[in-house]
Design an enzyme around this catalytic site. Sequence first.
Site: not given
Ligand code: DX5
Ligand code: ZN
Length: 216
Positions: A32, A67, A143-144
């Site tokens: 991903h 995103m 976002g995070f």
């Molecule tokens: C967040 C991303 C996710 C992120 C998930 O905006 O789309 O793919 O990497 O991270 P975790 O598994 O740490 O929530």
């Molecule tokens: Zn993601």
Amino acid sequence: MVMVSPSILAADFANLERDIHVIEQSHADMVHVDVMDGCFVPNISVGLPVVAALRKVTSLPLDVHLMIDRPIRYAEGFVKAGADWLTIHIEADQPQNNLACLEKIRALGCRAAISLKPGTPAEAAIPYLPLCDMILVMTVEPGFGGQTFMADMMPKIRALRRMLDETNPGCRIQVDGGVDEHTCAQCRESGADILVAGSAFFKARDKAAFVAALKA
Ligand code: DX5
Ligand code: ZN
């Protein structure tokens, strides 16, 4: 059995090739890649050159989560860079542009997906369902990495599964955000087919056992 897509957002960006091989050795199904533009989400991550570089070092499918605002501008670029699955957010442009973008992605031979932010209802996906190979349900605000899983998104997964069973049964549902050994079961039970995990994957000491637990 569900598939697992570890997110490189939690990898060591100075050692991406090493971490891609860690993902391969864990028996995960895809990689991903979170692309953020600093406009659609308040963070900037990686873009086209990183997808192209990853394409050279792995044969795992690249699951690219855009995103970004108005993703139609970059869809062809990401497919050419090596994306096997390309996800756009329906909140990022007008419906007619999103539909055209999904058609373009499919015409280029790539799997097309839409993503829904936590505040976007399942019904908003209806016009897009026939053009989707996957629907991504966000279980955090995009976002995070490292945020807390939103269990209140499970009814949305169930609603989408019911809609897809009628209109496009082959379409997968992916869940992204806060997925770990504890939250995976409710995702699977709600109808998820592909689980994304960033922080929990890279924190796990035994990554093959982590992937197996998510698939259980
Ligand atoms: C967040 C991303 C996710 C992120 C998930 O905006 O789309 O793919 O990497 O991270 P975790 O598994 O740490 O929530
Ligand atoms: Zn993601």
